[in-house]
Design a protein around this motif. Sequence first.
Motif, PDB file in Angstrom:
ATOM      1  N   ALA A  79       0.979  -1.201  -0.033  1.00 30.43           N
ATOM      2  CA  ALA A  79       0.101   0.129  -0.082  1.00 30.43           C
ATOM      3  C   ALA A  79       0.965   1.305   0.018  1.00 30.43           C
ATOM      4  O   ALA A  79       2.203   1.134   0.244  1.00 30.43           O
ATOM      5  CB  ALA A  79      -0.900   0.017   1.148  1.00 30.43           C
ATOM      6  N   LYS A  80       0.355   2.493  -0.252  1.00 28.92           N
ATOM      7  CA  LYS A  80       0.982   3.764  -0.375  1.00 28.92           C
ATOM      8  C   LYS A  80       1.432   4.250   1.059  1.00 28.92           C
ATOM      9  O   LYS A  80       2.646   4.712   1.287  1.00 28.92           O
ATOM     10  CB  LYS A  80       0.375   4.667  -0.916  1.00 28.92           C
ATOM     11  N   SER A  81       0.272   3.877   2.054  1.00 24.14           N
ATOM     12  CA  SER A  81       0.790   4.354   3.328  1.00 24.14           C
ATOM     13  C   SER A  81       0.025   3.513   4.407  1.00 24.14           C
ATOM     14  O   SER A  81      -0.916   2.718   3.867  1.00 24.14           O
ATOM     15  CB  SER A  81       0.422   5.906   3.540  1.00 24.14           C
ATOM     16  N   ARG A  82       0.303   3.962   5.657  1.00 23.54           N
ATOM     17  CA  ARG A  82      -0.500   3.155   6.792  1.00 23.54           C
ATOM     18  C   ARG A  82      -1.888   3.436   6.505  1.00 23.54           C
ATOM     19  O   ARG A  82      -3.095   2.500   6.735  1.00 23.54           O
ATOM     20  CB  ARG A  82       0.109   3.616   8.130  1.00 23.54           C
ATOM     21  N   ASP A  83      -2.426   4.695   6.179  1.00 23.43           N
ATOM     22  CA  ASP A  83      -3.769   4.787   5.941  1.00 23.43           C
ATOM     23  C   ASP A  83      -4.679   4.169   5.031  1.00 23.43           C
ATOM     24  O   ASP A  83      -5.652   4.064   4.904  1.00 23.43           O
ATOM     25  CB  ASP A  83      -3.943   6.409   5.833  1.00 23.43           C
ATOM     26  N   GLU A  84      -3.665   3.837   3.901  1.00 22.74           N
ATOM     27  CA  GLU A  84      -4.192   2.974   2.999  1.00 22.74           C
ATOM     28  C   GLU A  84      -4.499   1.513   2.968  1.00 22.74           C
ATOM     29  O   GLU A  84      -4.660   0.809   2.175  1.00 22.74           O
ATOM     30  CB  GLU A  84      -3.355   3.298   1.527  1.00 22.74           C
ATOM     31  N   LEU A  85      -3.995   0.987   4.388  1.00 24.50           N
ATOM     32  CA  LEU A  85      -4.311  -0.326   4.692  1.00 24.50           C
ATOM     33  C   LEU A  85      -5.708  -0.635   5.186  1.00 24.50           C
ATOM     34  O   LEU A  85      -6.205  -0.092   6.070  1.00 24.50           O
ATOM     35  CB  LEU A  85      -3.351  -0.779   5.790  1.00 24.50           C
ATOM     36  N   ALA A  86      -6.558  -1.472   4.318  1.00 21.08           N
ATOM     37  CA  ALA A  86      -8.046  -1.749   4.564  1.00 21.08           C
ATOM     38  C   ALA A  86      -8.089  -2.912   5.426  1.00 21.08           C
ATOM     39  O   ALA A  86      -7.380  -3.856   5.546  1.00 21.08           O
ATOM     40  CB  ALA A  86      -8.613  -1.843   3.146  1.00 21.08           C
ATOM     41  N   ALA A  87      -9.219  -2.820   6.288  1.00 16.16           N
ATOM     42  CA  ALA A  87      -9.743  -3.871   6.840  1.00 16.16           C
ATOM     43  C   ALA A  87      -8.693  -4.629   7.985  1.00 16.16           C
ATOM     44  O   ALA A  87      -8.789  -5.756   8.107  1.00 16.16           O
ATOM     45  CB  ALA A  87     -10.340  -4.858   6.068  1.00 16.16           C
ATOM     46  N   CYS A  88      -7.913  -3.621   8.592  1.00 21.90           N
ATOM     47  CA  CYS A  88      -6.958  -3.923   9.449  1.00 21.90           C
ATOM     48  C   CYS A  88      -7.248  -4.987  10.641  1.00 21.90           C
ATOM     49  O   CYS A  88      -6.686  -6.010  10.879  1.00 21.90           O
ATOM     50  CB  CYS A  88      -6.037  -2.896  10.027  1.00 21.90           C
TER      51      CYS A  88
END
Length: 499
Positions: free
Chosen positions: A409-418
Amino acid sequence: MIAVKSRLDTWLGRFTMYRLILWVLGILVVYSLVLNVLGWLTFGIPEMLVHLALCLGLTYASNRLLAPLFRTRPHSESSLITGLLLYFLFWPAFGAMDMLGVALACVLASASKYALAFRGRHIFNPAAAGAFITGLTGLNIATWWAATPAMLWLLVPGVFVVLYRTRKLLMASVFLVVATGIIFTELISRGMTAGQALWQPLAQRPLLFFVGFMLSEPLTLPPRRWQQLALAAVVGLIFAVPYNLGFVANSPELALLVGNALAFFLGQRGGVELTFKDSRKLTPGTTEFRFEPRRPVRFAAGQFMELNLPHSGSDGKGRRRVFSITSAPGSPEVTFGVGTAEPLSSAKKSLLALKPGDRVAGTAVGGDFLLPHDAGRPVLLIAAGIGITPFLSHLASEASRDAVVLYLAKSRDELAACEQLEASGAHVIARLADGSTPPGFMHDAGSPRIDAARLAELVPDIKDREVYVSGSPASVDSLRAAARGAGARKVHVDSFAGY
């Protein structure tokens, strides 16, 4: 080569399957008119233009009139495609009976979408149904005149583009091998040379047109690849073997209708009405949409559903779009993960504008991005961005499987469904392009680039795992090559070309 393929995938991804076929058929119509002017076809321009207007006008008008009677919305693109198919199936002529037969075929084709349907989904290819029933009346018989050597110059690339975009090249190859092989053998036995026996079925019989524009129609295909390949072989056999049962003889349209009937019993029978419940942001650029189906939806983890999203101001890609299912099979609700970063397509805008209680139609379920049947078989799931969506369904349905997830992913914010990823128990590795730190339960891949050497370091037992790669075409091609270079033996891919 990979770069060329990625560019082609990205360009073709701008078109839905329906819009692409509409464009290709339209180009072939113009080409046929040019051929007629040059003397390669001898119908006459007036006959061809009237024939074209009759096919398009009647399929469009009859579709518009019949849809309200069956309490559904007309699909203009579908009616125009049917009209263009019938243009190439019936001989352009001014004879009263000929034109009456074409008119009947157009109306019957439109009617078959509603009358020969189950739970809102037509069972038979409309053009084939209209042509077959019209043939029984004796008013006109489909000649499939598109099977003309002069048409091959554009027909071959047009068919290839459609089959490549819809990922049906292997299925088409099975059909062509079976049908051509049978016809070739028959013609050889009649004394033809090998070259003539091969040229005749490909250039003078409608095999290419049939497989490119009709057999490959998604709504009348079974959902799994092996089922599609088996169906292609069966239809190829029925298409090529001569027979006469008295009131019917072998014809391309009859072969297709038999195939349609077989396919109907193999997958999700009928469309599914979905009631919108709500949506939630998975990341700043990804949204999950939650629906309640009117009846249970038959699907396997990793498959997709095509949604019919009627909306005003539809862009050039039409209103039918494919979305990965993120919920587990058997769930009372169906959820879809959708990339919703700007710029937004008209279909995504219509999804975001849904209000609780609004209804949309799920028109087809399919896909072969399925985990091994053996639950003890370990897997590596490599997701690039939006490519995480099919894996959410996998992980929700098979919590006990030994799974490693590599999430780019581009960044931590772009990690889905953690939360879902953590609850799955899978070993999750994150590679964040901006160098940010992933959540504590994830292992930080560190390297800005995942190549074969780095992948082998991150997943030392990759040779023992089946590998699944999902994301954009460019990402998938690069990561598949990396997995192969790291020693992976089986690599399955699922790419999102844009919608």
